[in-house]
Scaffold this motif. Structure first.
Motif, mmCIF file in Angstrom:
data_model
loop_
_atom_site.group_PDB
_atom_site.id
_atom_site.type_symbol
_atom_site.label_atom_id
_atom_site.label_comp_id
_atom_site.label_asym_id
_atom_site.label_seq_id
_atom_site.Cartn_x
_atom_site.Cartn_y
_atom_site.Cartn_z
ATOM 1 N N GLU A 1 0.846 -1.196 0.000
ATOM 2 C CA GLU A 1 0.000 0.000 0.000
ATOM 3 C C GLU A 1 0.881 1.245 0.000
ATOM 4 O OE1 GLU A 1 -3.445 0.032 0.052
ATOM 5 O OE2 GLU A 1 -3.344 -2.148 -0.151
ATOM 6 N N ILE A 2 0.578 2.209 -0.867
ATOM 7 C CA ILE A 2 1.302 3.480 -0.898
ATOM 8 C C ILE A 2 0.287 4.614 -0.920
ATOM 9 C CG2 ILE A 2 2.922 4.933 -2.151
ATOM 10 C CD1 ILE A 2 4.065 2.374 -3.402
ATOM 11 N N ALA A 3 0.455 5.589 -0.037
ATOM 12 C CA ALA A 3 -0.468 6.722 0.016
ATOM 13 C C ALA A 3 0.314 8.007 0.321
ATOM 14 C CB ALA A 3 -1.526 6.485 1.092
ATOM 15 N N PRO A 4 0.072 9.083 -0.437
ATOM 16 C CA PRO A 4 -0.776 9.090 -1.632
ATOM 17 C C PRO A 4 -0.058 8.487 -2.831
ATOM 18 C CG PRO A 4 0.158 11.255 -1.301
ATOM 19 C CD PRO A 4 0.601 10.422 -0.127
ATOM 20 N N THR A 5 -0.825 8.281 -3.872
ATOM 21 C CA THR A 5 -0.311 7.726 -5.109
ATOM 22 C C THR A 5 -0.674 8.667 -6.255
ATOM 23 O OG1 THR A 5 -0.574 5.447 -4.347
ATOM 24 C CG2 THR A 5 -0.491 5.800 -6.703
ATOM 25 N N PRO A 6 0.311 9.078 -7.084
ATOM 26 C CA PRO A 6 1.739 8.779 -7.001
ATOM 27 C C PRO A 6 2.407 9.534 -5.856
ATOM 28 C CG PRO A 6 1.339 10.323 -8.774
ATOM 29 C CD PRO A 6 -0.019 9.912 -8.263
ATOM 30 N N ILE A 7 3.655 9.192 -5.568
ATOM 31 C CA ILE A 7 4.395 9.838 -4.486
ATOM 32 C C ILE A 7 4.567 11.323 -4.812
ATOM 33 C CG2 ILE A 7 6.659 9.991 -3.389
ATOM 34 C CD1 ILE A 7 6.876 6.977 -3.670
ATOM 35 N N TYR B 1 4.538 14.582 2.869
ATOM 36 C CA TYR B 1 4.744 13.246 3.418
ATOM 37 C C TYR B 1 3.983 12.197 2.619
ATOM 38 C CZ TYR B 1 7.398 14.310 7.619
ATOM 39 O OH TYR B 1 8.395 14.674 8.487
ATOM 40 N N PHE B 2 4.585 11.007 2.518
ATOM 41 C CA PHE B 2 3.893 9.849 1.964
ATOM 42 C C PHE B 2 4.184 8.654 2.865
ATOM 43 C CE2 PHE B 2 8.003 10.139 -0.156
ATOM 44 C CZ PHE B 2 8.526 8.871 0.000
ATOM 45 N N PHE B 3 3.361 7.613 2.739
ATOM 46 C CA PHE B 3 3.426 6.469 3.637
ATOM 47 C C PHE B 3 3.339 5.170 2.839
ATOM 48 C CE2 PHE B 3 1.546 10.113 5.638
ATOM 49 C CZ PHE B 3 2.235 10.218 6.840
ATOM 50 N N ILE C 1 6.353 -3.944 6.943
ATOM 51 C CA ILE C 1 7.362 -2.910 6.745
ATOM 52 C C ILE C 1 6.618 -1.598 6.537
ATOM 53 C CG2 ILE C 1 9.314 -2.150 5.334
ATOM 54 C CD1 ILE C 1 9.377 -5.196 4.368
ATOM 55 N N LEU C 2 6.851 -0.626 7.405
ATOM 56 C CA LEU C 2 6.156 0.655 7.336
ATOM 57 C C LEU C 2 7.172 1.771 7.145
ATOM 58 C CD1 LEU C 2 4.925 -1.111 10.012
ATOM 59 C CD2 LEU C 2 3.098 0.534 9.604
ATOM 60 N N THR C 3 6.813 2.749 6.337
ATOM 61 C CA THR C 3 7.708 3.882 6.127
ATOM 62 C C THR C 3 6.922 5.185 6.091
ATOM 63 O OG1 THR C 3 7.552 3.866 3.706
ATOM 64 C CG2 THR C 3 9.206 2.444 4.691
ATOM 65 N N ASP C 4 7.588 6.250 6.486
ATOM 66 C CA ASP C 4 7.080 7.605 6.286
ATOM 67 C C ASP C 4 8.259 8.464 5.864
ATOM 68 O OD1 ASP C 4 8.125 9.094 8.962
ATOM 69 O OD2 ASP C 4 7.378 7.103 9.479
ATOM 70 N N TYR C 5 8.037 9.313 4.880
ATOM 71 C CA TYR C 5 9.131 10.142 4.385
ATOM 72 C C TYR C 5 8.562 11.281 3.557
ATOM 73 C CZ TYR C 5 14.171 10.710 3.823
ATOM 74 O OH TYR C 5 15.461 11.160 3.919
ATOM 75 N N TRP C 6 9.442 12.212 3.196
ATOM 76 C CA TRP C 6 9.082 13.248 2.235
ATOM 77 C C TRP C 6 10.303 13.551 1.386
ATOM 78 C CZ3 TRP C 6 10.512 18.719 2.507
ATOM 79 C CH2 TRP C 6 11.433 18.993 3.526
ATOM 80 N N ILE C 7 10.079 13.872 0.124
ATOM 81 C CA ILE C 7 11.143 14.161 -0.827
ATOM 82 C C ILE C 7 11.252 15.675 -0.971
ATOM 83 C CG2 ILE C 7 11.976 13.845 -3.178
ATOM 84 C CD1 ILE C 7 10.164 11.372 -3.349
ATOM 85 N N PRO C 8 12.355 16.280 -0.555
ATOM 86 C CA PRO C 8 12.498 17.736 -0.672
ATOM 87 C C PRO C 8 12.600 18.174 -2.130
ATOM 88 C CG PRO C 8 14.546 16.743 0.090
ATOM 89 C CD PRO C 8 13.529 15.644 0.067
ATOM 90 N N GLY C 9 11.605 18.923 -2.580
ATOM 91 C CA GLY C 9 11.534 19.333 -3.974
ATOM 92 C C GLY C 9 12.756 20.048 -4.513
ATOM 93 N N PRO C 10 13.412 20.936 -3.732
ATOM 94 C CA PRO C 10 14.582 21.647 -4.261
ATOM 95 C C PRO C 10 15.745 20.735 -4.628
ATOM 96 C CG PRO C 10 13.684 22.794 -2.367
ATOM 97 C CD PRO C 10 12.975 21.476 -2.438
ATOM 98 N N PHE C 11 15.762 19.490 -4.110
ATOM 99 C CA PHE C 11 16.838 18.558 -4.426
ATOM 100 C C PHE C 11 16.515 17.682 -5.636
ATOM 101 C CE2 PHE C 11 18.096 18.507 0.335
ATOM 102 C CZ PHE C 11 18.784 19.695 0.164
ATOM 103 N N VAL C 12 15.322 17.850 -6.210
ATOM 104 C CA VAL C 12 14.873 16.985 -7.299
ATOM 105 C C VAL C 12 14.974 17.718 -8.633
ATOM 106 C CG1 VAL C 12 12.911 15.717 -8.262
ATOM 107 C CG2 VAL C 12 13.304 15.716 -5.792
ATOM 108 N N LYS C 13 15.537 17.054 -9.628
ATOM 109 C CA LYS C 13 15.538 17.567 -10.991
ATOM 110 C C LYS C 13 14.333 16.985 -11.718
ATOM 111 C CE LYS C 13 20.538 18.229 -11.305
ATOM 112 N NZ LYS C 13 21.775 17.925 -12.074
ATOM 113 N N THR C 14 13.553 17.847 -12.368
ATOM 114 C CA THR C 14 12.298 17.422 -12.987
ATOM 115 C C THR C 14 12.544 16.492 -14.166
ATOM 116 O OG1 THR C 14 11.211 19.473 -12.322
ATOM 117 C CG2 THR C 14 10.193 18.224 -14.114
ATOM 118 N N GLY C 15 11.824 15.380 -14.162
ATOM 119 C CA GLY C 15 11.937 14.418 -15.247
ATOM 120 C C GLY C 15 11.317 13.096 -14.860
ATOM 121 N N VAL C 16 11.571 12.087 -15.677
ATOM 122 C CA VAL C 16 11.055 10.740 -15.426
ATOM 123 C C VAL C 16 12.167 9.916 -14.789
ATOM 124 C CG1 VAL C 16 10.113 8.645 -16.469
ATOM 125 C CG2 VAL C 16 9.428 10.891 -17.338
#
Length: 222
Positions: A78-84, A89-91, A173-188
Motif C-alpha cells: 500500500e502506498i499513500a498518496p499515489t503517485p508519491i 509526506y507519503f506512507f 514494513i512501514l515507512t514515512d518520508y518526504w522528498i524535498p523538492g529543491p533537491f529533485v531535478k524534474t523528469g522521469v
C-alpha cells in the motif's frame, strides 16, 4: 552527493510508487487484483505485466530480479498518496512473510535477516533531454531513522516493532518520508530496489525486488 543520496533513500522507503510505465509482449487483457484493504481494482495490462504486478494499492512491478527468485512473499503493498508527491509526506506498508518451505530449503537463520541490505538504483531522463546515469546506494535493511521525521519500521506477527525481519510469521514494513523538492531535478525517474539476505553463505539471496518509473517535479529552492 549528500542530497542525491537523500533522494534515493526517500524513494527506497517509498519502495515503489506509481505511474509505472512498462512494455511487454502480448495482447492486452483485463485483470482484477484483490487485496484485503481496498476494493478490487481492474487494470488493463498484458498477461506478462499482470503476473509481475505487485498486489495492493500501487502500480509497482517485481524486478529486476525475477519474481521466481525472490523468497519473501508480498501479500500486498500500500502506498499513500499515489503517485508519491514532492515536498509532502507519503506512507508505505508492505505485508508478507518467508514461506516455511523456503526457510527449510535454504536453512535460514535470524542472522541472515539481521545482516540484510537494501540496494537502491536510480536513473532519470530530465525534461531538457539530459540523462542521469544509473547509480546505486546500499543501506542496512532494518528499523531505522533516516532523518528528521522519516523512518523505516518493521513489525512482527504480534505487531511489536523489531530491529529486522522475523524469520517466522508475518512481517510488516512501514515507512514515512518526504522528498524535498529543491533537491529533485524534474523528469522521469526509474528506481530499482533490491532487498537481499546477508551473512555467511547467503549474501545476495534476494528477499524481494521492486521496480518503478515515476515523474518527479522539482520545486524552487527555499
Amino acid at each position: 552527493m549528500k542530497a542525491n543520496i537523500g533522494v534515493r533513500l526517500s524513494l527506497v522507503v517509498a519502495l515503489i510508487a506509481l505511474s509505472f510505465t512498462a512494455t511487454a509482449a502480448g495482447p492486452a487483457s483485463q485483470n482484477t487484483i484483490q487485496h484485503p484493504l481496498t476494493k478490487a481494482k481492474t487494470i488493463s495490462m498484458s498477461e506478462t505485466e499482470a503476473s509481475n504486478s505487485v498486489p495492493g494499492n500501487n502500480d509497482a512491478f517485481f524486478g529486476p530480479v525475477p519474481k521466481a527468485e525472490q523468497i519473501f512473499y508480498i501479500r500486498f503493498l500500500e502506498i499513500a498518496p499515489t503517485p508519491i508527491p514532492v515536498s509532502k509526506y507519503f506512507f508505505l506498508l508492505i505485508r508478507g512473510w518467508i514461506p516455511a518451505s523456503t526457510r527449510q530449503k535454504l536453512n535460514l537463520e535470524l542472522a541472515h535477516l539481521a545482516a540484510a541490505t537494501l540496494t537502491i538504483s536510480s536513473s532519470a531522463v530530465l525534461d531538457d533531454g539530459a540523462k542521469l546515469e544509473r547509480s546505486s546506494v546500499a543501506i542496512p535493511f532494518r528499523t531505522v531513522e533516516l532523518g528528521e521525521g522519516a523512518h523505516i519500521g518493521i513489525r512482527n506477527a504480534t505487531g511489536a516493532y523489531v530491529d529486522h525481519l522475523a524469520l517466522e510469521g508475518q512481517n510488516e514494513i512501514l515507512t514515512d518520508y518526504w522528498i524535498p523538492g529543491p533537491f529533485v531535478k524534474t523528469g522521469v525517474w526509474t528506481f530499482e530496489v533490491v532487498a537481499s539476505l546477508g551473512g555467511e553463505g547467503k549474501e545476495g539471496v534476494c528477499l524481494f525486488a521492486l521496480s518503478l518509473t515515476q515523474r518527479l517535479e522539482g520545486t524552487p529552492g527555499w
